[in-house]
Design a protein around this motif. Structure first.
Motif, PDB file in Angstrom:
ATOM      1  N   GLY A 127       1.214  -8.178 -15.544  1.00  0.00           N
ATOM      2  CA  GLY A 127      -0.125  -8.730 -15.330  1.00  0.00           C
ATOM      3  C   GLY A 127      -0.092 -10.228 -15.099  1.00  0.00           C
ATOM      4  N   LEU A 128       0.736 -10.944 -15.859  1.00  0.00           N
ATOM      5  CA  LEU A 128       0.864 -12.395 -15.675  1.00  0.00           C
ATOM      6  C   LEU A 128       1.412 -12.713 -14.290  1.00  0.00           C
ATOM      7  CD1 LEU A 128       0.855 -15.333 -16.603  1.00  0.00           C
ATOM      8  CD2 LEU A 128       3.106 -14.924 -17.626  1.00  0.00           C
ATOM      9  N   LEU A 129       2.478 -12.032 -13.897  1.00  0.00           N
ATOM     10  CA  LEU A 129       3.048 -12.260 -12.566  1.00  0.00           C
ATOM     11  C   LEU A 129       2.044 -11.920 -11.470  1.00  0.00           C
ATOM     12  CD1 LEU A 129       6.655 -10.908 -13.132  1.00  0.00           C
ATOM     13  CD2 LEU A 129       5.959 -13.289 -12.869  1.00  0.00           C
ATOM     14  N   GLU A 130       1.305 -10.859 -11.684  1.00  0.00           N
ATOM     15  CA  GLU A 130       0.271 -10.457 -10.731  1.00  0.00           C
ATOM     16  C   GLU A 130      -0.771 -11.564 -10.571  1.00  0.00           C
ATOM     17  OE1 GLU A 130      -3.158  -6.960 -10.628  1.00  0.00           O
ATOM     18  OE2 GLU A 130      -1.666  -6.993 -12.221  1.00  0.00           O
TER      19      GLU A 130
ATOM     20  N   SER B 131      -4.108 -10.748   0.948  1.00  0.00           N
ATOM     21  CA  SER B 131      -2.826 -10.493   0.282  1.00  0.00           C
ATOM     22  C   SER B 131      -3.010 -10.003  -1.147  1.00  0.00           C
ATOM     23  CB  SER B 131      -1.969 -11.754   0.282  1.00  0.00           C
ATOM     24  OG  SER B 131      -1.676 -12.134   1.600  1.00  0.00           O
ATOM     25  N   ILE B 132      -4.152 -10.296  -1.744  1.00  0.00           N
ATOM     26  CA  ILE B 132      -4.427  -9.806  -3.096  1.00  0.00           C
ATOM     27  C   ILE B 132      -4.428  -8.281  -3.094  1.00  0.00           C
ATOM     28  CG2 ILE B 132      -6.188  -9.703  -4.911  1.00  0.00           C
ATOM     29  CD1 ILE B 132      -6.913 -12.600  -4.147  1.00  0.00           C
ATOM     30  N   GLY B 133      -4.925  -7.685  -2.029  1.00  0.00           N
ATOM     31  CA  GLY B 133      -4.897  -6.233  -1.895  1.00  0.00           C
ATOM     32  C   GLY B 133      -3.485  -5.685  -1.840  1.00  0.00           C
ATOM     33  N   LEU B 134      -2.562  -6.451  -1.257  1.00  0.00           N
ATOM     34  CA  LEU B 134      -1.169  -6.015  -1.206  1.00  0.00           C
ATOM     35  C   LEU B 134      -0.545  -5.978  -2.600  1.00  0.00           C
ATOM     36  CD1 LEU B 134       0.067  -7.928   1.967  1.00  0.00           C
ATOM     37  CD2 LEU B 134      -0.433  -5.491   1.744  1.00  0.00           C
ATOM     38  N   VAL B 135      -0.893  -6.938  -3.433  1.00  0.00           N
ATOM     39  CA  VAL B 135      -0.392  -6.961  -4.811  1.00  0.00           C
ATOM     40  C   VAL B 135      -0.882  -5.718  -5.550  1.00  0.00           C
ATOM     41  CG1 VAL B 135      -0.470  -8.214  -7.009  1.00  0.00           C
ATOM     42  CG2 VAL B 135      -0.276  -9.479  -4.862  1.00  0.00           C
ATOM     43  N   PHE B 136      -2.146  -5.437  -5.415  1.00  0.00           N
ATOM     44  CA  PHE B 136      -2.741  -4.267  -6.062  1.00  0.00           C
ATOM     45  C   PHE B 136      -2.107  -2.979  -5.538  1.00  0.00           C
ATOM     46  CE2 PHE B 136      -6.268  -1.171  -6.560  1.00  0.00           C
ATOM     47  CZ  PHE B 136      -6.359  -1.212  -7.938  1.00  0.00           C
ATOM     48  N   THR B 137      -1.867  -2.915  -4.240  1.00  0.00           N
ATOM     49  CA  THR B 137      -1.260  -1.742  -3.637  1.00  0.00           C
ATOM     50  C   THR B 137       0.169  -1.537  -4.128  1.00  0.00           C
ATOM     51  OG1 THR B 137      -2.631  -1.994  -1.668  1.00  0.00           O
ATOM     52  CG2 THR B 137      -0.655  -0.646  -1.439  1.00  0.00           C
ATOM     53  N   ALA B 138       0.933  -2.608  -4.216  1.00  0.00           N
ATOM     54  CA  ALA B 138       2.321  -2.507  -4.682  1.00  0.00           C
ATOM     55  C   ALA B 138       2.378  -1.963  -6.109  1.00  0.00           C
ATOM     56  CB  ALA B 138       3.004  -3.870  -4.599  1.00  0.00           C
TER      57      ALA B 138
ATOM     58  N   SER C   5      -6.039  -3.555 -13.916  1.00  0.00           N
ATOM     59  CA  SER C   5      -5.836  -4.195 -12.620  1.00  0.00           C
ATOM     60  C   SER C   5      -7.081  -4.950 -12.162  1.00  0.00           C
ATOM     61  CB  SER C   5      -5.444  -3.145 -11.574  1.00  0.00           C
ATOM     62  OG  SER C   5      -4.195  -2.596 -11.900  1.00  0.00           O
ATOM     63  N   LEU C   6      -8.235  -4.336 -12.319  1.00  0.00           N
ATOM     64  CA  LEU C   6      -9.472  -5.013 -11.916  1.00  0.00           C
ATOM     65  C   LEU C   6      -9.751  -6.233 -12.786  1.00  0.00           C
ATOM     66  CD1 LEU C   6     -11.726  -1.937 -11.111  1.00  0.00           C
ATOM     67  CD2 LEU C   6     -10.588  -3.480  -9.503  1.00  0.00           C
TER      68      LEU C   6
END
Length: 109
Positions: A45-48, A63-70, A93-94
């Protein structure tokens, strides 16, 4: 430089503590049986949030969506097999996305 340091402080331990305070009641009962490293979720979560902060700094909001997708791809099996875990995962995540956006708005923009 000071706003960046404040941002990093806000998204680290205070956000983790807030999440535990507000959302521990939603943690599935069988979380103890999950094969994970203790504390790994908090570090992820911190890295995210750091990655999202970098994306916000550079104006790369998509790109925030890419983090969530990964993250979702990495946990796909567990999410599809366990609805309670899926809900807890989504809440986390939210909350992580929201906290990064609010901290960036307060400190960086």
């Amino acid at each position: 430089m000071l706003p960046l340091i404040l941002f990093l402080i806000l998204i680290s331990k205070p956000t983790t503590i807030l999440f535990r305070l507000f959302f521990q009641q939603y943690q599935p009962d069988n979380m103890d049986k999950i094969d994970t490293i203790p504390g790994a979720g908090a570090r992820i979560g911190l890295l995210e949030r750091i990655i999202m902060g970098i994306c916000i700094l550079f104006g790369q909001f998509a790109s925030i969506g890419l983090v969530f997708t990964a993250k979702s791809i990495a946990r796909y099996n567990k999410i599809s097999e366990n609805p309670a875990f899926a809900e807890y995962y989504l809440i986390g995540s939210l909350f992580s996305i929201l906290s990064a956006l609010v901290a960036a708005w307060i400190c960086l923009l």
